[in-house]
Design a protein around this motif. Structure first.
Motif, short mmCIF file in Angstrom:
data_model
loop_
_atom_site.label_atom_id
_atom_site.label_comp_id
_atom_site.label_asym_id
_atom_site.label_seq_id
_atom_site.Cartn_x
_atom_site.Cartn_y
_atom_site.Cartn_z
N MET A 1 0.82 -1.21 0.00
CA MET A 1 0.00 0.00 0.00
C MET A 1 0.86 1.26 0.00
O MET A 1 0.50 2.27 -0.60
CB MET A 1 -0.93 0.01 1.22
N LYS A 2 2.02 1.19 0.68
CA LYS A 2 2.91 2.34 0.66
C LYS A 2 3.41 2.61 -0.77
O LYS A 2 3.51 3.76 -1.20
CB LYS A 2 4.10 2.09 1.59
N THR A 3 3.72 1.52 -1.48
CA THR A 3 4.18 1.67 -2.86
C THR A 3 3.09 2.26 -3.74
O THR A 3 3.35 3.10 -4.60
CB THR A 3 4.62 0.30 -3.41
N ILE A 4 1.84 1.82 -3.53
CA ILE A 4 0.71 2.33 -4.31
C ILE A 4 0.51 3.81 -4.06
O ILE A 4 0.30 4.60 -4.98
CB ILE A 4 -0.56 1.53 -3.99
N ARG A 5 0.58 4.22 -2.77
CA ARG A 5 0.42 5.63 -2.44
C ARG A 5 1.57 6.48 -2.99
O ARG A 5 1.37 7.60 -3.45
CB ARG A 5 0.31 5.81 -0.93
N LYS A 6 2.77 5.91 -2.97
CA LYS A 6 3.94 6.64 -3.44
C LYS A 6 3.91 6.85 -4.94
O LYS A 6 4.32 7.90 -5.45
CB LYS A 6 5.20 5.89 -3.02
N HIS A 7 3.45 5.83 -5.67
CA HIS A 7 3.45 5.89 -7.14
C HIS A 7 2.02 5.89 -7.68
O HIS A 7 1.72 5.24 -8.68
CB HIS A 7 4.23 4.71 -7.72
N GLY A 8 1.12 6.61 -7.01
CA GLY A 8 -0.29 6.62 -7.41
C GLY A 8 -0.51 7.15 -8.81
O GLY A 8 -1.35 6.63 -9.56
N GLU A 9 0.24 8.20 -9.21
CA GLU A 9 0.05 8.78 -10.55
C GLU A 9 0.44 7.79 -11.63
O GLU A 9 -0.27 7.64 -12.64
CB GLU A 9 0.89 10.06 -10.69
N LEU A 10 1.57 7.10 -11.43
CA LEU A 10 1.99 6.11 -12.42
C LEU A 10 1.00 4.95 -12.50
O LEU A 10 0.72 4.43 -13.58
CB LEU A 10 3.39 5.57 -12.06
N LEU A 11 0.46 4.56 -11.34
CA LEU A 11 -0.53 3.47 -11.32
C LEU A 11 -1.79 3.88 -12.07
O LEU A 11 -2.38 3.07 -12.80
CB LEU A 11 -0.86 3.09 -9.88
N ALA A 12 -2.21 5.13 -11.91
CA ALA A 12 -3.40 5.60 -12.63
C ALA A 12 -3.18 5.57 -14.13
O ALA A 12 -4.06 5.16 -14.90
CB ALA A 12 -3.74 7.02 -12.16
N LEU A 13 -1.99 6.01 -14.57
CA LEU A 13 -1.68 5.95 -16.00
C LEU A 13 -1.68 4.51 -16.49
O LEU A 13 -2.18 4.22 -17.59
CB LEU A 13 -0.31 6.59 -16.26
N PHE A 14 -1.15 3.61 -15.68
CA PHE A 14 -1.12 2.20 -16.07
C PHE A 14 -2.53 1.62 -16.18
O PHE A 14 -2.83 0.87 -17.11
CB PHE A 14 -0.31 1.39 -15.06
N LEU A 15 -3.41 1.99 -15.24
CA LEU A 15 -4.77 1.45 -15.25
C LEU A 15 -5.53 1.88 -16.50
O LEU A 15 -6.29 1.09 -17.08
CB LEU A 15 -5.51 1.89 -13.99
N PHE A 16 -5.34 3.13 -16.93
CA PHE A 16 -6.00 3.59 -18.16
C PHE A 16 -5.50 2.78 -19.37
O PHE A 16 -6.29 2.35 -20.22
CB PHE A 16 -5.73 5.08 -18.38
N SER A 17 -4.19 2.57 -19.44
CA SER A 17 -3.62 1.80 -20.54
C SER A 17 -4.10 0.35 -20.49
O SER A 17 -4.45 -0.24 -21.51
CB SER A 17 -2.09 1.85 -20.49
N PHE A 18 -4.10 -0.21 -19.28
CA PHE A 18 -4.55 -1.60 -19.12
C PHE A 18 -6.01 -1.74 -19.53
O PHE A 18 -6.37 -2.71 -20.22
CB PHE A 18 -4.36 -2.03 -17.67
#
Length: 299
Positions: A1-18
């Motif tokens: 969860m710490k990693t998700i909060r730290k890299h939330g913007e990158l995860l959001a970009l990944f989810l759109f692409s996915f």
């Protein structure tokens, strides 16, 4: 969860692409099974009867298939030999231009054709090659030559396709190579100049080896679509006179699949193309990795 909060913007970009690839690329893959069925619209995909490899047998026994395969392979081979290295050469040449203003002007000018649709581009090609009012015909007349009806001769169709493809996408395709050249450490050139290397030697020994990883990746991706021609380009330039050399698998699929409603048969053709493309990607990637001793390649 710490990693998700730290890299939330990158995860959001990944989810759109996915989500995009899952919905539009992977989700429809279940429809491939119609290649093994006699698809009927009223029965749907699952309700249509199984026919096994009947459509593949029909494909390989079709006398037109080998003509289409030959045209597709030759056309893509010419594009690979001529259109693939063209943006690399352009990037290497413009990278040596000292005037940044002139360099940007040439780049911008050569980017513009990419944003023109193939309907308009094909119309311009046909107009310029017209034996009566075309620009090429005027030049030939000026030199005392007899104008040629290029679009009415099948032997000129492939050169016209290759030439118009280079003209349209040369500038746009060179962007990635400009980016690769911009990433070269300037100290390498400075050291080479101190050692007495001229401009040509620096291109051969610094620029080209530095962009080879990018070139190898683009080459592998290009081979993946080796059996796929630019449908929009071909369909707008093709005419009954040039069918012998210009009719490719994609135009055949359009006529048989969409105009004659043979969805299962054309799905088998599409699956065959995809399998060949996958084998070419795997083979090219393996070859590139062996030649570069594992340094280059997609994986």
């Amino acid at each position: 969860m710490k990693t998700i909060r730290k890299h939330g913007e990158l995860l959001a970009l990944f989810l759109f692409s996915f989500a995009f690839f899952f919905v539009f690329k992977y989700g429809p893959l279940y429809g491939v099974i119609i290649a093994f069925k006699e698809f009927r619209v009223v029965d749907g995909i699952w309700g249509s009867p199984w026919v096994g490899f009947q459509h593949f047998q029909e494909l390989f026994s079709n006398s037109d298939f080998y003509r289409l395969l030959k045209n597709t392979l030759l056309l893509n081979l010419y594009l690979l030999l001529c259109a693939f290295p063209a943006p690399i050469i352009l990037a290497l040449l413009l990278n040596e231009v000292k005037s940044k203003g002139f360099q940007r002007f040439i780049q911008t000018t050569m980017y513009l054709p990419h944003f023109v649709s193939w309907v308009i581009m094909s119309g311009l090609v046909i107009y310029f090659l017209s034996p009566t009012s075309g620009f090429v015909a005027d030049i030939m007349k000026w030199f005392g030559m007899e104008p040629i009806f290029f679009m009415g001769k099948k032997e000129y169709f492939r050169p016209i396709v290759v030439g118009s493809a280079i003209l349209k996408d040369l500038g746009w395709s060179s962007i990635i190579y400009f980016a690769a050249l911009a990433g070269i450490n300037p100290e390498m050139h400075e050291s080479a100049i101190i050692d007495g290397a001229n401009r040509w030697q620096r291109i051969i020994n610094i620029n080209i080896p530095s962009i080879l990883p990018t070139v190898s990746i683009m080459f592998i991706l290009t081979l993946g679509g080796f059996l796929s021609a630019n449908f929009e380009q071909i369909i707008n330039l093709l005419n009954p006179v040039t069918y012998d050399t210009g009719d490719v698998i994609d135009t055949y699929v359009y006529r048989v699949g969409l105009q004659q409603f043979q969805y299962s048969y054309t799905a088998a053709i599409g699956l065959f193309k995809s399998l060949v493309g996958l084998l070419l990607i795997l083979g090219a990637n393996l070859t590139v990795r062996k030649l570069s001793r594992g340094e280059n390649g997609l994986w």
